[in-house]
Write a protein that holds these residues in place. Sequence first.
Motif, mmCIF file in Angstrom:
data_model
loop_
_atom_site.group_PDB
_atom_site.id
_atom_site.type_symbol
_atom_site.label_atom_id
_atom_site.label_comp_id
_atom_site.label_asym_id
_atom_site.label_seq_id
_atom_site.Cartn_x
_atom_site.Cartn_y
_atom_site.Cartn_z
ATOM 1 N N LEU A 1 34.411 34.732 34.483
ATOM 2 C CA LEU A 1 33.199 35.398 35.560
ATOM 3 C C LEU A 1 33.378 36.390 35.789
ATOM 4 O O LEU A 1 33.781 36.470 36.591
ATOM 5 C CB LEU A 1 33.047 33.726 36.096
ATOM 6 C CG LEU A 1 32.929 32.744 35.593
ATOM 7 C CD1 LEU A 1 32.343 31.787 37.010
ATOM 8 C CD2 LEU A 1 31.141 33.112 34.952
ATOM 9 N N ILE A 2 33.533 37.785 35.562
ATOM 10 C CA ILE A 2 33.498 38.361 35.832
ATOM 11 C C ILE A 2 32.011 39.490 36.822
ATOM 12 O O ILE A 2 32.266 40.378 37.571
ATOM 13 C CB ILE A 2 33.636 40.062 34.421
ATOM 14 C CG1 ILE A 2 32.278 39.711 32.816
ATOM 15 C CG2 ILE A 2 34.840 39.521 33.673
ATOM 16 C CD1 ILE A 2 32.232 40.685 32.435
ATOM 17 N N ASN A 3 30.684 39.286 36.611
ATOM 18 C CA ASN A 3 30.430 39.984 37.550
ATOM 19 C C ASN A 3 29.574 38.566 38.785
ATOM 20 O O ASN A 3 28.824 38.913 39.784
ATOM 21 C CB ASN A 3 28.726 39.361 36.198
ATOM 22 C CG ASN A 3 29.103 40.981 35.604
ATOM 23 O OD1 ASN A 3 29.455 41.955 35.532
ATOM 24 N ND2 ASN A 3 28.514 39.916 33.365
ATOM 25 N N LEU A 4 30.482 37.486 38.589
ATOM 26 C CA LEU A 4 30.483 36.504 39.584
ATOM 27 C C LEU A 4 30.781 37.283 40.953
ATOM 28 O O LEU A 4 31.466 37.484 41.532
ATOM 29 C CB LEU A 4 31.283 35.477 39.982
ATOM 30 C CG LEU A 4 31.203 34.174 41.247
ATOM 31 C CD1 LEU A 4 29.643 33.781 40.450
ATOM 32 C CD2 LEU A 4 31.664 33.210 40.908
ATOM 33 N N GLU A 5 29.932 36.604 41.946
ATOM 34 C CA GLU A 5 29.405 37.032 43.236
ATOM 35 C C GLU A 5 29.935 36.990 44.886
ATOM 36 O O GLU A 5 30.494 37.343 45.624
ATOM 37 C CB GLU A 5 28.359 37.884 43.879
ATOM 38 C CG GLU A 5 28.751 39.611 42.453
ATOM 39 C CD GLU A 5 26.694 40.496 42.922
ATOM 40 O OE1 GLU A 5 26.262 40.084 43.648
ATOM 41 O OE2 GLU A 5 27.130 41.321 42.080
ATOM 42 N N SER A 6 29.578 35.354 44.204
ATOM 43 C CA SER A 6 29.732 34.504 45.324
ATOM 44 C C SER A 6 29.713 33.350 44.954
ATOM 45 O O SER A 6 29.355 32.380 43.987
ATOM 46 C CB SER A 6 27.509 34.287 46.219
ATOM 47 O OG SER A 6 27.946 33.364 47.015
ATOM 48 N N LEU A 7 30.962 32.746 45.494
ATOM 49 C CA LEU A 7 31.587 30.896 45.114
ATOM 50 C C LEU A 7 31.801 30.066 46.240
ATOM 51 O O LEU A 7 32.075 30.422 47.339
ATOM 52 C CB LEU A 7 32.883 31.047 44.370
ATOM 53 C CG LEU A 7 33.626 30.146 43.674
ATOM 54 C CD1 LEU A 7 33.148 29.636 43.070
ATOM 55 C CD2 LEU A 7 34.731 30.410 43.368
ATOM 56 N N THR A 8 30.821 29.000 45.635
ATOM 57 C CA THR A 8 31.049 28.363 46.703
ATOM 58 C C THR A 8 31.456 26.568 46.812
ATOM 59 O O THR A 8 31.207 26.130 45.733
ATOM 60 C CB THR A 8 29.377 28.042 47.418
ATOM 61 O OG1 THR A 8 28.855 28.776 48.109
ATOM 62 C CG2 THR A 8 29.213 26.843 48.848
ATOM 63 N N LEU A 9 32.487 25.958 47.913
ATOM 64 C CA LEU A 9 33.651 25.292 47.565
ATOM 65 C C LEU A 9 33.174 24.030 48.454
ATOM 66 O O LEU A 9 34.312 23.628 48.434
ATOM 67 C CB LEU A 9 34.612 25.674 46.156
ATOM 68 C CG LEU A 9 34.896 26.139 45.202
ATOM 69 C CD1 LEU A 9 35.806 27.074 45.184
ATOM 70 C CD2 LEU A 9 34.705 25.431 43.842
ATOM 71 N N ILE A 10 32.973 24.070 49.201
ATOM 72 C CA ILE A 10 32.433 23.421 50.732
ATOM 73 C C ILE A 10 32.816 22.146 50.652
ATOM 74 O O ILE A 10 31.655 21.444 49.107
ATOM 75 C CB ILE A 10 31.474 24.141 51.921
ATOM 76 C CG1 ILE A 10 30.219 23.759 51.723
ATOM 77 C CG2 ILE A 10 31.559 25.423 52.095
ATOM 78 C CD1 ILE A 10 28.771 23.992 52.065
#
Length: 372
Positions: free
Chosen positions: A132-141
């Motif tokens: 995921l080389i372009n991922l800018e936001s990750l939510t793991l709540i």
Amino acid sequence: MDFRLGNMTLIPLAFLMSVMLKNCIGQGYEPSCPVTETPDQTTEICFCIPESGEIFKWDIDCNFRGYGPNMPNFLQTDDVIGKLDFRYNSINHIQSYAFRNIPGLRELNLAEQHPVGNVSTLTVAPGAFHGLINLESLTLIRNRIENTTQVINPSTVDGLKNLKELYFFDNEIKKIGALAFAGLVNLEVLNLNYNYIASIHVNAFVGLNRLKKLFLTRNKLTRVDPGVFSSVTTLRQLFLNENQITEVAPKAFNGLRNLTDLRLNKNKLQSLDNMVIVGLDKREVFLHIGRNPLHCDCELKWLRSLEITPSGSCGTPKELRGESVVSFPTEDCGRVTAESSCIDDCPSNSGNKNDAFICALFSLAIAIAVPL
């Protein structure tokens, strides 16, 4: 047909969608939703939203679809997927390279997985987010992630070098280990609120060279040690409110020259050493210390040297309860304050013991000379 409201023209959504699809078809490409599988025959297929621009891409909504126990590999497409919303499913395990088929993904939401059966945690394999080389936001709540229940380690979010925002709150995390986020060199926002964090390694945040906001609200911290935050020199906002902090070590925030918002409110602080602000810009930082049982005496007079008036009130003594920490009577304190006690000028770090001794004698002489 269009509808006018003042000088604004509102075009029906269906017309906009048809224009986007027409543009794609005119270029010899007819898009179709890349999601064609469902967990079972009774589950509704994911909802695909096309977006036009320089590059055609999809936003995919898969929340409440019943996927599980593993992260599915159905996303095999040459199209660019901009956003994947995968909340409220039943994922037990995210395998290595689970998202390798969608390298263009920019936003991934995996919040609130509710595993089925006797499994009560979500496991994230090392390298789960590789590719995921372009991922800018990750939510793991709100996931009890197994390999972070005790300690966050680098393998949890390894490979996300372009990530800017990481939301990790409410996951029952207890510790943050050394170099936990070292690979996230472009991270700007890190949210670790509502966990059980009681221990942070002194090198936990090393490598976060662009971090601007760090949220540690409502954890189990009891003290702030020096050096923990010294590597994140770009930090502008630090949230340590609603913990159980009884002590902030001198120079705990040394090096944070860009910090403008420091929140220590709703803790258990009874005193605050004047050396706490060493390394901060006293003209810029707003110190939040309200809802602490602060004992207002001469030891807190230094707070008046800050350019921005700190928030907070006295807890004790009884006769001063409720008074502002910068307005309680100090007639008996003399004139020795944070600005006249060599905080910034004493050569304590120079290694010259004679200079430090002379400076200390000078401060003592001032204190004796001031009429009480």
